[in-house]
Motif scaffolding. Structure first.
Motif, PDB file in Angstrom:
ATOM      1  N   ILE A 102       3.162   5.890  -5.801  1.00 34.52           N
ATOM      2  CA  ILE A 102       2.875   6.078  -7.233  1.00 34.52           C
ATOM      3  C   ILE A 102       1.706   7.048  -7.417  1.00 34.52           C
ATOM      4  O   ILE A 102       1.764   7.937  -8.262  1.00 34.52           O
ATOM      5  CB  ILE A 102       2.597   4.723  -7.932  1.00 34.52           C
ATOM      6  CG1 ILE A 102       3.812   3.810  -7.777  1.00 34.52           C
ATOM      7  CG2 ILE A 102       2.251   4.928  -9.406  1.00 34.52           C
ATOM      8  CD1 ILE A 102       3.599   2.398  -8.281  1.00 34.52           C
ATOM      9  N   THR A 103       0.650   6.887  -6.608  1.00 32.17           N
ATOM     10  CA  THR A 103      -0.499   7.794  -6.791  1.00 32.17           C
ATOM     11  C   THR A 103      -0.130   9.234  -6.389  1.00 32.17           C
ATOM     12  O   THR A 103      -0.719  10.166  -6.916  1.00 32.17           O
ATOM     13  CB  THR A 103      -1.753   7.304  -6.017  1.00 32.17           C
ATOM     14  OG1 THR A 103      -1.413   7.046  -4.655  1.00 32.17           O
ATOM     15  CG2 THR A 103      -2.324   6.048  -6.647  1.00 32.17           C
ATOM     16  N   GLU A 133      -8.984   7.552  -0.363  1.00 28.80           N
ATOM     17  CA  GLU A 133      -7.752   8.088   0.236  1.00 28.80           C
ATOM     18  C   GLU A 133      -6.889   8.764  -0.845  1.00 28.80           C
ATOM     19  O   GLU A 133      -6.333   9.843  -0.615  1.00 28.80           O
ATOM     20  CB  GLU A 133      -6.985   6.938   0.912  1.00 28.80           C
ATOM     21  CG  GLU A 133      -5.713   7.341   1.640  1.00 28.80           C
ATOM     22  CD  GLU A 133      -5.933   8.049   2.958  1.00 28.80           C
ATOM     23  OE1 GLU A 133      -7.097   8.146   3.407  1.00 28.80           O
ATOM     24  OE2 GLU A 133      -4.946   8.528   3.551  1.00 28.80           O
ATOM     25  N   ARG A 151       2.718  10.558  -7.142  1.00 28.34           N
ATOM     26  CA  ARG A 151       3.342  11.060  -8.383  1.00 28.34           C
ATOM     27  C   ARG A 151       2.258  11.432  -9.400  1.00 28.34           C
ATOM     28  O   ARG A 151       2.351  12.453 -10.073  1.00 28.34           O
ATOM     29  CB  ARG A 151       4.282   9.995  -8.977  1.00 28.34           C
ATOM     30  CG  ARG A 151       5.606   9.967  -8.250  1.00 28.34           C
ATOM     31  CD  ARG A 151       6.597   9.021  -8.945  1.00 28.34           C
ATOM     32  NE  ARG A 151       7.303   8.253  -7.941  1.00 28.34           N
ATOM     33  CZ  ARG A 151       7.423   6.936  -7.916  1.00 28.34           C
ATOM     34  NH1 ARG A 151       6.905   6.199  -8.887  1.00 28.34           N
ATOM     35  NH2 ARG A 151       8.080   6.319  -6.949  1.00 28.34           N
ATOM     36  N   VAL A 152       1.223  10.582  -9.469  1.00 29.61           N
ATOM     37  CA  VAL A 152       0.093  10.873 -10.369  1.00 29.61           C
ATOM     38  C   VAL A 152      -0.560  12.185  -9.946  1.00 29.61           C
ATOM     39  O   VAL A 152      -0.898  13.024 -10.788  1.00 29.61           O
ATOM     40  CB  VAL A 152      -0.938   9.709 -10.361  1.00 29.61           C
ATOM     41  CG1 VAL A 152      -2.211  10.094 -11.092  1.00 29.61           C
ATOM     42  CG2 VAL A 152      -0.344   8.449 -10.975  1.00 29.61           C
ATOM     43  N   LEU A 159       0.846  -1.209   0.000  1.00 22.34           N
ATOM     44  CA  LEU A 159       0.000   0.000   0.000  1.00 22.34           C
ATOM     45  C   LEU A 159       0.875   1.250   0.000  1.00 22.34           C
ATOM     46  O   LEU A 159       0.562   2.235  -0.690  1.00 22.34           O
ATOM     47  CB  LEU A 159      -0.927  -0.002   1.219  1.00 22.34           C
ATOM     48  CG  LEU A 159      -2.142  -0.919   1.112  1.00 22.34           C
ATOM     49  CD1 LEU A 159      -2.843  -1.045   2.462  1.00 22.34           C
ATOM     50  CD2 LEU A 159      -3.136  -0.392   0.065  1.00 22.34           C
ATOM     51  N   ALA A 160       1.975   1.215   0.764  1.00 16.79           N
ATOM     52  CA  ALA A 160       2.893   2.363   0.798  1.00 16.79           C
ATOM     53  C   ALA A 160       3.429   2.634  -0.609  1.00 16.79           C
ATOM     54  O   ALA A 160       3.508   3.787  -1.048  1.00 16.79           O
ATOM     55  CB  ALA A 160       4.030   2.103   1.774  1.00 16.79           C
ATOM     56  N   GLU A 161       3.777   1.562  -1.311  1.00 18.03           N
ATOM     57  CA  GLU A 161       4.302   1.689  -2.673  1.00 18.03           C
ATOM     58  C   GLU A 161       3.212   2.224  -3.613  1.00 18.03           C
ATOM     59  O   GLU A 161       3.477   3.083  -4.459  1.00 18.03           O
ATOM     60  CB  GLU A 161       4.788   0.308  -3.147  1.00 18.03           C
ATOM     61  CG  GLU A 161       5.684   0.348  -4.354  1.00 18.03           C
ATOM     62  CD  GLU A 161       6.911   1.222  -4.194  1.00 18.03           C
ATOM     63  OE1 GLU A 161       7.447   1.343  -3.077  1.00 18.03           O
ATOM     64  OE2 GLU A 161       7.317   1.827  -5.201  1.00 18.03           O
ATOM     65  N   ARG A 162       1.990   1.705  -3.449  1.00 25.58           N
ATOM     66  CA  ARG A 162       0.867   2.174  -4.274  1.00 25.58           C
ATOM     67  C   ARG A 162       0.647   3.675  -4.083  1.00 25.58           C
ATOM     68  O   ARG A 162       0.449   4.413  -5.043  1.00 25.58           O
ATOM     69  CB  ARG A 162      -0.395   1.389  -3.903  1.00 25.58           C
ATOM     70  CG  ARG A 162      -1.530   1.579  -4.899  1.00 25.58           C
ATOM     71  CD  ARG A 162      -2.818   1.012  -4.394  1.00 25.58           C
ATOM     72  NE  ARG A 162      -3.832   0.923  -5.446  1.00 25.58           N
ATOM     73  CZ  ARG A 162      -4.531   1.949  -5.922  1.00 25.58           C
ATOM     74  NH1 ARG A 162      -4.313   3.158  -5.453  1.00 25.58           N
ATOM     75  NH2 ARG A 162      -5.440   1.772  -6.867  1.00 25.58           N
ATOM     76  N   PHE A 163       0.694   4.138  -2.812  1.00 26.41           N
ATOM     77  CA  PHE A 163       0.477   5.566  -2.557  1.00 26.41           C
ATOM     78  C   PHE A 163       1.651   6.418  -3.062  1.00 26.41           C
ATOM     79  O   PHE A 163       1.456   7.566  -3.438  1.00 26.41           O
ATOM     80  CB  PHE A 163       0.211   5.828  -1.066  1.00 26.41           C
ATOM     81  CG  PHE A 163      -1.188   5.440  -0.641  1.00 26.41           C
ATOM     82  CD1 PHE A 163      -2.296   6.069  -1.193  1.00 26.41           C
ATOM     83  CD2 PHE A 163      -1.404   4.447   0.304  1.00 26.41           C
ATOM     84  CE1 PHE A 163      -3.585   5.713  -0.816  1.00 26.41           C
ATOM     85  CE2 PHE A 163      -2.689   4.083   0.691  1.00 26.41           C
ATOM     86  CZ  PHE A 163      -3.781   4.715   0.126  1.00 26.41           C
ATOM     87  N   LEU A 166       1.465  15.114 -11.082  1.00 28.78           N
ATOM     88  CA  LEU A 166       1.328  15.243 -12.541  1.00 28.78           C
ATOM     89  C   LEU A 166      -0.015  15.906 -12.882  1.00 28.78           C
ATOM     90  O   LEU A 166      -0.085  16.826 -13.709  1.00 28.78           O
ATOM     91  CB  LEU A 166       1.384  13.827 -13.151  1.00 28.78           C
ATOM     92  CG  LEU A 166       1.744  13.689 -14.614  1.00 28.78           C
ATOM     93  CD1 LEU A 166       3.206  14.045 -14.836  1.00 28.78           C
ATOM     94  CD2 LEU A 166       1.509  12.248 -15.083  1.00 28.78           C
ATOM     95  N   LYS A 167      -1.079  15.417 -12.214  1.00 32.98           N
ATOM     96  CA  LYS A 167      -2.415  15.972 -12.462  1.00 32.98           C
ATOM     97  C   LYS A 167      -2.482  17.439 -12.055  1.00 32.98           C
ATOM     98  O   LYS A 167      -3.075  18.259 -12.762  1.00 32.98           O
ATOM     99  CB  LYS A 167      -3.460  15.174 -11.682  1.00 32.98           C
ATOM    100  CG  LYS A 167      -3.806  13.825 -12.303  1.00 32.98           C
ATOM    101  CD  LYS A 167      -4.877  13.114 -11.488  1.00 32.98           C
ATOM    102  CE  LYS A 167      -5.445  11.919 -12.226  1.00 32.98           C
ATOM    103  NZ  LYS A 167      -6.494  11.246 -11.439  1.00 32.98           N
TER     104      LYS A 167
END
Lengths: 117, 117
Positions: free
Chosen positions: B41-42, B93, B44-45, B35-39, B48-49
């Motif tokens: 990446i998000t 989240e 970074r998204v 989950l830490a890794e997923r967040f 970018l957004k």
């Protein structure tokens, strides 16, 4: 030239976004399979608890889990408040499963008792 | 003899429960780090957004994610309804993070604009 730069820029954004999303999708698949494995184990715990009349929820165990997951979350640079909410979310589902298992076991006992009469 | 058998029986239950809980704890640690890794990446998204003025939420993308995760859940023998609730929990989240990033970016722009006046 500005138009061209913009077009290239937005193409780059789309490419970056797609790459990020591919990684997110890979992690989500892993999360789903891990959660499935976790529920397989908690289902076994549920059957054990039902068989030996142990309560579906275990507050002392949950407190230990919260403490440990908050520590791990800090180590992983994940919001510990979110980690705690996540555990609560999972445990709510587990307790729901355990209640169903206990109910089915009780019904099974009742049917067995009725049959033996 | 019944007493001895009971004592051995409950010892076996405790041993089995401990073994299951060790596996659950291992899976939970893995879930936290994933989950830490997923967040990461998000996040970074989100940046970018914010940089390119894209909205924090993306309903079309979310619909695709739900469809895919439900399919993967079925394959993993995980309740698809739970998988969908899980994704909604995570995405809520993520959107919260993206809104904070967008707000900070807007504030940064405002400060930069004020400084340049």
């Amino acid at each position: 030239m500005t138009g061209t730069t913009d077009a290239t820029g937005s193409q780059d954004v789309r490419t970056a976004l797609t790459a990020y999303r591919e990684s997110i999708d890979n992690l989500d698949a892993t999360l789903v399979f891990l959660l499935a494995e976790r529920f397989k184990i908690t289902q076994r715990v549920g059957h054990l608890k039902a068989e030996f009349g142990l309560p579906p929820a275990d507050p002392a165990r949950e407190q230990e889990q919260v403490k440990r997951l908050r520590r791990l979350a800090e180590e992983a640079n994940l919001d510990p408040v979110f980690a705690e909410k996540f555990l609560a979310f999972i445990i709510a589902e587990v307790v729901r499963h355990h209640e169903v298992i206990a109910q089915n076991a009780a019904q099974g006992d009742a049917i067995a008792a009725a049959k033996s009469e």
